[in-house]
Design a protein around this motif. Structure first.
Motif, PDB file in Angstrom:
ATOM      1  N   VAL A 122      29.248  20.168  86.434  1.00 57.39           N
ATOM      2  CA  VAL A 122      30.164  20.397  87.185  1.00 57.39           C
ATOM      3  C   VAL A 122      29.934  19.750  88.639  1.00 57.39           C
ATOM      4  O   VAL A 122      30.643  19.314  89.361  1.00 57.39           O
ATOM      5  CB  VAL A 122      30.171  21.835  87.273  1.00 57.39           C
ATOM      6  N   GLY A 123      28.553  19.895  89.021  1.00 57.49           N
ATOM      7  CA  GLY A 123      28.165  19.280  90.444  1.00 57.49           C
ATOM      8  C   GLY A 123      28.466  17.473  90.439  1.00 57.49           C
ATOM      9  O   GLY A 123      28.945  17.059  91.335  1.00 57.49           O
ATOM     10  N   LYS A 124      28.395  16.863  89.188  1.00 59.79           N
ATOM     11  CA  LYS A 124      28.424  15.545  89.229  1.00 59.79           C
ATOM     12  C   LYS A 124      30.100  15.178  89.172  1.00 59.79           C
ATOM     13  O   LYS A 124      30.453  14.321  90.010  1.00 59.79           O
ATOM     14  CB  LYS A 124      27.921  15.007  87.754  1.00 59.79           C
ATOM     15  N   VAL A 125      30.967  16.249  88.629  1.00 59.60           N
ATOM     16  CA  VAL A 125      32.408  16.036  88.711  1.00 59.60           C
ATOM     17  C   VAL A 125      33.018  16.260  90.261  1.00 59.60           C
ATOM     18  O   VAL A 125      33.531  15.559  90.647  1.00 59.60           O
ATOM     19  CB  VAL A 125      32.970  16.802  87.731  1.00 59.60           C
ATOM     20  N   ARG A 359      35.340   3.361  89.220  1.00 54.70           N
ATOM     21  CA  ARG A 359      33.929   3.639  88.301  1.00 54.70           C
ATOM     22  C   ARG A 359      33.968   5.185  88.098  1.00 54.70           C
ATOM     23  O   ARG A 359      33.349   5.397  86.954  1.00 54.70           O
ATOM     24  CB  ARG A 359      32.782   2.767  89.021  1.00 54.70           C
ATOM     25  N   ALA A 360      33.969   5.825  89.195  1.00 58.32           N
ATOM     26  CA  ALA A 360      33.944   7.221  89.107  1.00 58.32           C
ATOM     27  C   ALA A 360      34.688   7.787  88.048  1.00 58.32           C
ATOM     28  O   ALA A 360      34.330   8.609  87.154  1.00 58.32           O
ATOM     29  CB  ALA A 360      34.051   7.836  90.407  1.00 58.32           C
ATOM     30  N   PHE A 366      36.152   8.664  80.903  1.00 60.35           N
ATOM     31  CA  PHE A 366      35.980   7.922  79.575  1.00 60.35           C
ATOM     32  C   PHE A 366      34.376   7.555  79.621  1.00 60.35           C
ATOM     33  O   PHE A 366      34.215   6.365  79.628  1.00 60.35           O
ATOM     34  CB  PHE A 366      36.582   6.754  79.634  1.00 60.35           C
ATOM     35  N   PRO A 367      33.370   8.621  79.567  1.00 57.08           N
ATOM     36  CA  PRO A 367      32.037   8.327  79.799  1.00 57.08           C
ATOM     37  C   PRO A 367      31.355   7.458  78.642  1.00 57.08           C
ATOM     38  O   PRO A 367      30.307   6.696  78.831  1.00 57.08           O
ATOM     39  CB  PRO A 367      31.380   9.534  79.960  1.00 57.08           C
ATOM     40  N   SER A 368      31.996   7.683  77.168  1.00 60.64           N
ATOM     41  CA  SER A 368      31.247   6.993  76.319  1.00 60.64           C
ATOM     42  C   SER A 368      32.129   5.797  75.885  1.00 60.64           C
ATOM     43  O   SER A 368      31.818   5.238  74.764  1.00 60.64           O
ATOM     44  CB  SER A 368      31.256   8.113  75.148  1.00 60.64           C
ATOM     45  N   LYS A 369      33.491   5.485  76.475  1.00 62.24           N
ATOM     46  CA  LYS A 369      34.034   4.174  76.176  1.00 62.24           C
ATOM     47  C   LYS A 369      33.610   2.869  76.466  1.00 62.24           C
ATOM     48  O   LYS A 369      33.028   2.930  77.677  1.00 62.24           O
ATOM     49  CB  LYS A 369      35.543   4.657  76.621  1.00 62.24           C
TER      50      LYS A 369
END
Length: 472
Positions: A122-125, A359-360, A366-369
Motif C-alpha cells: 500500500v505504501g508503494k502505491v 514508469r510508475a 502491469f508489474p509483471s508484463k
C-alpha cells in the motif's frame, strides 16, 4: 542521534538485524568474489562529483514555481515572504535528513521502495500516486506557460495582435506543441537528452533572474502597469482589500490570496524523489556528504528564489500576476529572448516529467508484463490528453501551483519522510519517545495541518468567488 554508518565495523542493535539483511546485496560490487561480503548501500562508489551532484539536485528543485514567487510576495509582504521561504527551505532540508537516515538503515535508493519498506505494498502505491500527482501538476504548469507565452512570442515575430488571430489561440497552440513536439519525444524508450535538458532549464532560469533584476532598474512602477495593460487590452487590475496598490513595498500583508502563497513556495522546493538516486551516484557517498549536497542546493535555490521574488515584486508591486512573465512588454527584445528560452526549456522538460509517471503507472498496473509499444504509446497519449484538458479549463497557473503545492508537495516534503522515519528506524536505535522520533511526528503533523488549511481556504475562495478578485 546519528545512525551508525554501515561502512564502519560497529554492529547495529539486535532489532536492526533485519535492516542489515535488507542492505546485503542491494548494490552489487563490480569485483564481487565468492566468500566476499556483499556490497552494501553505502559501499557503492558513484562517479558523480560533489559539484555535479549539487547541480543535479539544484536542477531538480528549480522549476516553473519560480514564476509565481513574486505573486506570493505581493500577498504576504517582503519580510513575511522571506521568513516563510526560509522556513520552507529549512524544513525541506530536514525532510531530506529523514530520507537519508532511512536509506542508511535499510539500503534503499528509491522513494517508492521506501514506501514499500515502511507501509508494505500500500505504501508503494501511495508514494507512486503522490509522485504521479506532483509530476502531472508540473506538466500542467509547463504547458500553461506554453499556453500563455507562445502566442505572445509568435505574435511579436508576425507583428500581430495575439488576441485577434484564431491561430494564435493558446489552447490551440498547446495542442499543436503536444502533438508535434512533446509526444514524439515522449514515445522514446530512453531519455538520452535528459542531461542537456537539465542544464538548459537551469541556464534559462538564471537568464530569467538576471533579466528580472535588470528590468527592475529600467521599468518604473506606473509605466510597467500602464504598458502591460495597454498591450494585453485587459481590464485594469482592481484594488484588493488590504493589499497595497501604490508603488510602495509592503513588509507584511495578509489577504484572502495569502493561502496560495505557501503552497507556491512548497511547490518550488520539491526535489525529494530525486534525492536518493543522486545519493547513489555520489562519489564517496555518505549521509553527511549528501546532506551537504542538499544544503548547498537548497541554499542556492533559496537565494535565487528570494532575488527573483524581491526584484519582480519591486518592479510591479501589487499588480504582479501569478505568471510573472505576463507583466513585461511584448515588444521588449530582452524579455522576448527570456520567453524563448523559458519556452524551449519547459517544452523539452515535459517529456522528461512524463517518463517517471509512465514508469510508475506501469509498475502499479502491469508489474509483471514485458515491454509493450502499444501500452507505452497509450499511456503517453492518455497523459497528454488529460494534462491538455486540465490546462485548457484551469483559469490560471496560480490554481495549479496552489492545488499541487497543497497536496503532493506537503506529502513529499513533510508527511511521507516523517512516516518513513517512524516506521523504518528501529525502536532499538531510536525509541518512539526519543526526541528525533517526536520531531519526526511533529513534522508529519505539521504537513497534515498545512495540507488541510491550504486546501480548505482555497476551496472556500473558489466557492465564494474570491479567488477571482484579483483579476488574475
Amino acid at each position: 542521534m546519528e545512525l551508525q554508518d554501515p561502512k564502519m565495523n560497529g554492529d547495529l542493535p539486535a532489532g536492526a538485524v533485519g535492516c542489515r539483511q535488507e542492505r546485503e546485496g542491494f548494490l552489487h560490487s563490480h569485483n564481487s568474489a565468492p566468500g566476499r561480503k556483499s556490497a552494501e548501500f553505502m559501499d557503492f562508489e558513484g562517479k558523480t562529483s560533489f559539484g555535479m551532484s549539487v547541480f543535479n539536485l539544484s536542477n531538480a528543485i528549480m522549476g516553473s514555481g519560480i514564476l509565481g514567487l513574486a505573486y506570493a510576495m505581493a500577498h504576504t509582504g517582503v519580510l513575511f515572504f522571506l521568513v516563510l521561504l526560509l522556513c520552507i527551505a529549512l524544513l525541506s532540508s530536514y525532510s531530506i535528513h529523514l530520507l537519508l537516515t532511512c536509506a542508511g538503515v535499510v539500503g534503499i535508493r528509491a522513494y517508492e521502495q521506501l514506501g514499500q519498506r515502511a507501509l508494505g505494498p500500500v505504501g508503494k502505491v501511495v508514494v507512486a500516486m503522490v509522485i504521479c500527482l506532483h509530476n502531472v501538476g508540473a506538466m500542467s504548469s509547463y504547458l500553461f506557460i506554453i499556453k500563455s507565452e507562445l502566442p505572445l512570442v509568435i505574435g511579436t515575430f508576425l507583428e500581430m495582435d495575439p488576441n485577434g488571430s484564431w491561430f494564435l489561440n493558446g489552447n490551440l497552440l498547446i495542442i499543436m506543441v503536444s502533438v508535434l513536439i512533446i509526444l514524439p519525444l515522449a514515445l522514446m524508450r530512453h531519455l538520452g537528452y535528459l542531461g542537456y535538458t537539465s542544464g538548459l532549464s537551469l541556464t534559462c532560469m538564471l537568464f530569467f533572474l538576471i533579466s528580472v533584476i535588470y528590468k527592475k532598474f529600467h521599468i518604473s512602477c506606473d509605466v510597467g502597469h500602464n504598458e502591460t495593460a495597454a498591450e494585453s487590452k485587459s481590464p485594469p487590475v482592481h484594488p484588493i482589500q488590504g493589499l497595497n496598490v501604490s508603488c510602495e513595498a509592503q513588509m507584511f500583508t495578509v489577504d484572502s490570496q495569502m493561502f496560495y502563497t505557501v503552497p507556491i513556495m512548497a511547490f518550488a522546493f520539491v526535489c525529494h524523489p530525486e534525492v536518493l538516486p543522486i545519493y547513489t551516484e555520489l562519489c564517496r557517498p555518505s549521509k553527511r556528504r549528501m546532506q551537504a549536497v542538499a544544503n548547498v542546493s537548497i541554499g542556492a535555490m533559496f537565494c535565487m528564489y528570494a532575488l527573483t521574488a524581491t526584484f519582480g515584486y519591486l518592479t510591479f508591486y501589487s499588480s504582479v500576476e501569478a505568471e510573472m512573465l505576463q507583466m513585461y512588454s511584448q515588444k521588449d527584445l530582452l524579455i522576448l529572448c527570456v520567453r524563448l528560452a523559458v519556452l524551449l526549456a519547459v517544452t523539452l522538460t515535459v517529456p522528461v516529467v512524463l517518463f517517471p509517471i509512465r514508469r510508475a503507472l506501469q509498475q502499479l498496473l502491469f508489474p509483471s508484463k514485458a515491454f509493450s509499444w502499444l501500452r507505452h504509446v497509450a499511456i503517453a497519449v492518455i497523459l497528454l490528453i488529460l494534462v491538455n484538458v486540465l490546462v485548457i479549463y484551469v483559469p490560471t497557473i496560480r490554481d495549479i501551483f496552489g492545488v499541487i503545492g497543497s497536496t503532493s508537495a506537503p506529502s513529499l516534503i513533510f508527511i511521507l519522510p516523517s512516516v518513513f522515519y517512524l516506521r523504518i528506524v528501529p525502536s532499538e536505535v531510536e525509541p518512539l519517545s526519543s526526541w528525533p522520533k517526536i520531531q519526526a511526528l511533529c513534522f508529519g503533523v505539521l504537513g497534515v495541518l498545512f495540507m488541510v488549511i491550504s486546501l480548505g481556504f482555497m476551496f472556500f475562495n473558489w466557492a465564494t468567488g474570491r479567488s477571482h478578485v484579483s483579476g488574475h
